[in-house]
Design an enzyme around this catalytic site. Sequence first.
Site, PDB file in Angstrom:
ATOM      1  N   GLU A 118     -17.449   0.359   7.472  1.00 46.42           N
ATOM      2  CA  GLU A 118     -18.919   0.727   7.742  1.00 46.42           C
ATOM      3  C   GLU A 118     -19.337   1.339   6.215  1.00 46.42           C
ATOM      4  O   GLU A 118     -20.565   1.848   6.101  1.00 46.42           O
ATOM      5  CB  GLU A 118     -19.334   1.475   8.783  1.00 46.42           C
ATOM      6  N   SER A 178       3.480  -2.027  10.027  1.00 43.48           N
ATOM      7  CA  SER A 178       4.975  -2.140  10.268  1.00 43.48           C
ATOM      8  C   SER A 178       5.551  -3.816   9.925  1.00 43.48           C
ATOM      9  O   SER A 178       6.496  -3.844  10.403  1.00 43.48           O
ATOM     10  CB  SER A 178       5.084  -1.861  11.680  1.00 43.48           C
ATOM     11  N   ASN A 237       0.808  -1.163  -0.014  1.00 40.18           N
ATOM     12  CA  ASN A 237      -0.038  -0.028   0.077  1.00 40.18           C
ATOM     13  C   ASN A 237       0.779   1.132   0.037  1.00 40.18           C
ATOM     14  O   ASN A 237       1.611   1.378   0.910  1.00 40.18           O
ATOM     15  CB  ASN A 237      -0.832   0.045   1.314  1.00 40.18           C
ATOM     16  N   HIS A 246     -12.762   2.284   5.380  1.00 38.48           N
ATOM     17  CA  HIS A 246     -13.637   1.970   6.506  1.00 38.48           C
ATOM     18  C   HIS A 246     -14.769   1.047   6.394  1.00 38.48           C
ATOM     19  O   HIS A 246     -15.406   0.981   5.534  1.00 38.48           O
ATOM     20  CB  HIS A 246     -14.372   3.356   6.969  1.00 38.48           C
ATOM     21  N   GLY A 300       2.472   2.353  10.544  1.00 41.70           N
ATOM     22  CA  GLY A 300       3.391   3.378  10.413  1.00 41.70           C
ATOM     23  C   GLY A 300       4.083   3.783  11.826  1.00 41.70           C
ATOM     24  O   GLY A 300       4.781   4.875  11.823  1.00 41.70           O
ATOM     25  N   GLU A 349      -5.462  -4.986  10.401  1.00 40.72           N
ATOM     26  CA  GLU A 349      -4.452  -4.038  10.460  1.00 40.72           C
ATOM     27  C   GLU A 349      -4.548  -3.126  11.810  1.00 40.72           C
ATOM     28  O   GLU A 349      -5.380  -2.111  11.904  1.00 40.72           O
ATOM     29  CB  GLU A 349      -4.576  -2.946   9.460  1.00 40.72           C
ATOM     30  N   LYS A 378       0.196   4.443  -0.259  1.00 39.84           N
ATOM     31  CA  LYS A 378      -0.450   5.390   0.462  1.00 39.84           C
ATOM     32  C   LYS A 378      -0.257   6.604  -0.428  1.00 39.84           C
ATOM     33  O   LYS A 378      -0.263   6.670  -1.684  1.00 39.84           O
ATOM     34  CB  LYS A 378      -0.211   5.497   1.714  1.00 39.84           C
TER      35      LYS A 378
END
Length: 235
Positions: free
Chosen positions: A96, A198, A10, A94, A158, A152, A12
């Site tokens: 939801e 991590s 990922n 998320h 991170g 996660e 980011k």
Amino acid sequence: MGRKFFVGGNWKMNGDKESIDKIIDFLKAGPLDPNCDVVVGVPAPYLMYCRERLPENVGVAAQNCHKAAKGAFTGEIAAAMIKDCGCKWVILGHSERRNVAFALENGLHIIPCIGEKLEEREAGKTEEVCFKQLKAIADKVSDWSRVVLAYEPVWAIGTGKTATPEQAQETHAALRKWLSENVSPEVAENLRILYGGSVTAANCKELAKCADIDGSLVGGASLKPEFVEIINASQ
Ligand code: 13P
């Protein structure tokens, strides 16, 4: 062991063409374990750039997508746009958000992410929180064969503070048990559950040895050549 090892990177909000070219180079050079599915989550502006340059055995994911087909949603990206760029996957944040159902209905493969905050773990609420998030996802999933779940823990993302293999395995096993009881034993047996938070070349092998950890979702280390070692962790 029917579940194929899976490693997601990922990126980011990192990268430009110059640094992405370097990542593409080390992924091309590999060699990558053929028994591992590899998918990289790239920033939206580079989806097509990456898909055109990465080898076929490296999947490309968007990092989120909206829950409507199209329309006046400034800054959002549509499931159809991701597919139009040649990409098959999307990471979804998320639990939801209703995009889980929408992304699946539109033919994407999804990597939904769940996990507890530090105060929730310290209060002994890890399972309660994760089960609630997983239920929100499970309620929207029509086709589990296109889902790879990522656990996660928020406190490990991170921070350089990885969950110990024992902590991760304990939660992964609990998630699988929940799936067995609330979805079906078949889904529980076949669904790949990734650990994220991590993960590095130094800790990936110990995590990969755990019975219920089927791969990893990697942030920072997926931008570096050590990502190849993480992909090959189960070899
Ligand atoms: P780090 O590997 O940088 O902790 O990030 C994990 C993550 O959030 C992957 O989605």
